[in-house]
Design a protein around this motif. Structure first.
Motif, PDB file in Angstrom:
ATOM      1  N   GLU A   1      14.943  -2.457  -8.778  1.00  0.00           N
ATOM      2  CA  GLU A   1      14.387  -1.627  -7.711  1.00  0.00           C
ATOM      3  C   GLU A   1      12.896  -1.379  -7.939  1.00  0.00           C
ATOM      4  OE1 GLU A   1      15.308   2.618  -5.442  1.00  0.00           O
ATOM      5  OE2 GLU A   1      16.068   2.289  -7.481  1.00  0.00           O
ATOM      6  N   LYS A   2      12.511  -1.085  -9.183  1.00  0.00           N
ATOM      7  CA  LYS A   2      11.105  -0.840  -9.505  1.00  0.00           C
ATOM      8  C   LYS A   2      10.268  -2.085  -9.250  1.00  0.00           C
ATOM      9  CE  LYS A   2       8.064   0.604 -13.285  1.00  0.00           C
ATOM     10  NZ  LYS A   2       7.980   0.932 -14.740  1.00  0.00           N
ATOM     11  N   LEU A   3      10.798  -3.257  -9.612  1.00  0.00           N
ATOM     12  CA  LEU A   3      10.073  -4.510  -9.379  1.00  0.00           C
ATOM     13  C   LEU A   3       9.759  -4.685  -7.901  1.00  0.00           C
ATOM     14  CD1 LEU A   3       9.005  -7.328 -10.200  1.00  0.00           C
ATOM     15  CD2 LEU A   3      11.354  -8.175  -9.909  1.00  0.00           C
ATOM     16  N   PHE A   4      10.756  -4.508  -7.058  1.00  0.00           N
ATOM     17  CA  PHE A   4      10.530  -4.672  -5.619  1.00  0.00           C
ATOM     18  C   PHE A   4       9.569  -3.618  -5.078  1.00  0.00           C
ATOM     19  CE2 PHE A   4      13.946  -7.682  -5.708  1.00  0.00           C
ATOM     20  CZ  PHE A   4      13.758  -8.475  -4.587  1.00  0.00           C
ATOM     21  N   THR A   5       9.720  -2.386  -5.526  1.00  0.00           N
ATOM     22  CA  THR A   5       8.853  -1.310  -5.044  1.00  0.00           C
ATOM     23  C   THR A   5       7.396  -1.582  -5.413  1.00  0.00           C
ATOM     24  OG1 THR A   5      10.644   0.312  -5.224  1.00  0.00           O
ATOM     25  CG2 THR A   5       8.403   1.164  -5.157  1.00  0.00           C
ATOM     26  N   GLU A   6       7.168  -1.989  -6.656  1.00  0.00           N
ATOM     27  CA  GLU A   6       5.802  -2.234  -7.118  1.00  0.00           C
ATOM     28  C   GLU A   6       5.211  -3.489  -6.477  1.00  0.00           C
ATOM     29  OE1 GLU A   6       5.882  -2.249 -11.372  1.00  0.00           O
ATOM     30  OE2 GLU A   6       6.058  -0.071 -11.514  1.00  0.00           O
ATOM     31  N   ALA A   7       6.029  -4.529  -6.347  1.00  0.00           N
ATOM     32  CA  ALA A   7       5.535  -5.759  -5.725  1.00  0.00           C
ATOM     33  C   ALA A   7       5.195  -5.520  -4.254  1.00  0.00           C
ATOM     34  CB  ALA A   7       6.571  -6.873  -5.863  1.00  0.00           C
ATOM     35  N   LYS A   8       6.034  -4.759  -3.582  1.00  0.00           N
ATOM     36  CA  LYS A   8       5.788  -4.448  -2.170  1.00  0.00           C
ATOM     37  C   LYS A   8       4.500  -3.650  -2.010  1.00  0.00           C
ATOM     38  CE  LYS A   8       8.140  -2.384   1.835  1.00  0.00           C
ATOM     39  NZ  LYS A   8       9.411  -1.747   2.278  1.00  0.00           N
ATOM     40  N   ALA A   9       4.281  -2.699  -2.899  1.00  0.00           N
ATOM     41  CA  ALA A   9       3.065  -1.892  -2.831  1.00  0.00           C
ATOM     42  C   ALA A   9       1.826  -2.748  -3.099  1.00  0.00           C
ATOM     43  CB  ALA A   9       3.144  -0.746  -3.823  1.00  0.00           C
ATOM     44  N   ALA A  10       1.929  -3.656  -4.057  1.00  0.00           N
ATOM     45  CA  ALA A  10       0.786  -4.492  -4.429  1.00  0.00           C
ATOM     46  C   ALA A  10       0.411  -5.475  -3.330  1.00  0.00           C
ATOM     47  CB  ALA A  10       1.089  -5.242  -5.721  1.00  0.00           C
ATOM     48  N   MET A  11       1.423  -6.000  -2.631  1.00  0.00           N
ATOM     49  CA  MET A  11       1.159  -7.052  -1.649  1.00  0.00           C
ATOM     50  C   MET A  11       1.177  -6.549  -0.215  1.00  0.00           C
ATOM     51  SD  MET A  11       3.152 -10.375  -3.254  1.00  0.00           S
ATOM     52  CE  MET A  11       4.818  -9.693  -3.094  1.00  0.00           C
ATOM     53  N   GLY A  12       1.579  -5.285  -0.006  1.00  0.00           N
ATOM     54  CA  GLY A  12       1.655  -4.749   1.344  1.00  0.00           C
ATOM     55  C   GLY A  12       2.905  -5.158   2.087  1.00  0.00           C
ATOM     56  N   GLY A  13       3.887  -5.671   1.380  1.00  0.00           N
ATOM     57  CA  GLY A  13       5.142  -6.125   1.979  1.00  0.00           C
ATOM     58  C   GLY A  13       5.624  -7.372   1.267  1.00  0.00           C
ATOM     59  N   ILE A  14       6.878  -7.745   1.511  1.00  0.00           N
ATOM     60  CA  ILE A  14       7.455  -8.953   0.909  1.00  0.00           C
ATOM     61  C   ILE A  14       8.144  -9.752   2.006  1.00  0.00           C
ATOM     62  CG2 ILE A  14       9.015  -9.887  -0.845  1.00  0.00           C
ATOM     63  CD1 ILE A  14       8.847  -7.176  -2.286  1.00  0.00           C
ATOM     64  N   ASP A  15       7.768 -11.007   2.136  1.00  0.00           N
ATOM     65  CA  ASP A  15       8.397 -11.899   3.114  1.00  0.00           C
ATOM     66  C   ASP A  15       9.457 -12.801   2.494  1.00  0.00           C
ATOM     67  OD1 ASP A  15       6.752 -11.276   5.482  1.00  0.00           O
ATOM     68  OD2 ASP A  15       5.116 -12.123   4.295  1.00  0.00           O
TER      69      ASP A  15
END
Length: 257
Positions: A77-91
């Motif tokens: 969950e932390k990985l997705f949250t941090e990656a989403k914040a860094a990139m502005g979203g995940i496709d």
């Protein structure tokens, strides 16, 4: 018309520092991905992750490295949250994490079984769960499994057996996430020419695997080369979006289902 190309998309790759994951990261950067989050497991892999991040940036994409042990739900969950914040979203979310165990069933300890389950099944389940929560609409999810799902063979019960649930996770998630346009697939390479393959195999087994596929004579190593898998993953997370809920074995004629 929905754009399913890689260009301009954001990508999270679990196990993205080296080998298959690292090559996927470089390939998608070359296809014009906007940003790529590169996950790696331990500090020992940090140099490879940094090298991959540098290669992605050199190709013109943004890149970020994230360290996490994905065998607990909270870290996924932390990985997705941090990656989403860094990139502005995940496709696009691609999971290459896995661990081989080759032993007779009667020799496998409870600890070994639990470890295989955590790495191969549990991490994939929570990766799919968090992808379903965090991916943008019309996103793509792809998990790497194994062509041993189509094999009738001894000694891989704990490995193939703990990868097998991912096939059903894929089917279920494709139904649950389909209303948002998210496709979910799994890809099962044959034995790959990576450092993960050789420690589990004796010389006789390596020799067998190098001749077992119908197209072995035309492979660089006789095994499945990571360069042969990347185009299929690229297709599944882009123009191949209409294929969903499927597990595809890509192995040069090594096994089938």
């Amino acid at each position: 018309m929905i754009d399913h190309s890689i260009k301009g998309k954001t990508v999270l790759i679990a196990g993205g520092a080296k080998n298959l994951g690292g090559l996927i990261a470089r390939d998608l950067a070359g296809e014009g991905a906007k940003a790529i989050a590169v996950h790696y497991n331990t500090s020992a892999t940090k140099p490879a992750a940094d090298e991959t991040v540098a290669a992605i940036k050199a190709a013109g994409s943004d890149a970020f490295a994230f360290q996490a042990d994905l065998t607990t739900a909270g870290t996924v969950e932390k990985l997705f949250t941090e990656a989403k914040a860094a990139m502005g979203g995940i496709d696009i979310a691609i999971n290459t994490v896995g661990k081989v165990l080759k032993k007779p069933i009667v020799e496998i300890s409870e600890a070994e079984y639990d470890d295989a389950t955590a790495v191969n099944s549990k991490s994939a389940f929570f990766f799919i769960k968090e992808a379903g929560k965090h991916l943008n609409d019309n996103g793509k999810i792809c998990n790497v499994v194994t062509s041993l799902l189509g094999a009738f063979t001894p000694f891989y019960a704990a490995y193939a057996g703990t990868k097998a649930p991912v096939e059903h996770f894929t089917r279920a998630a494709s139904k649950e996430f389909g209303e948002r346009g998210i496709s979910v697939t799994a890809i099962g390479p044959g034995p790959m020419d990576t450092p993960f393959f050789y420690p589990a195999e004796g010389a006789d087994a390596v020799a067998y695997h190098k001749t077992a596929a119908a197209l072995s004579n035309f492979s660089r190593t006789g095994l499945t080369d990571i360069e042969d898998i990347v185009p299929f993953i690229r297709f599944l997370v882009s123009d191949g979006w209409w294929m969903t809920g499927q597990t595809i074995l890509v192995n040069g004629g090594y096994t089938t289902k």
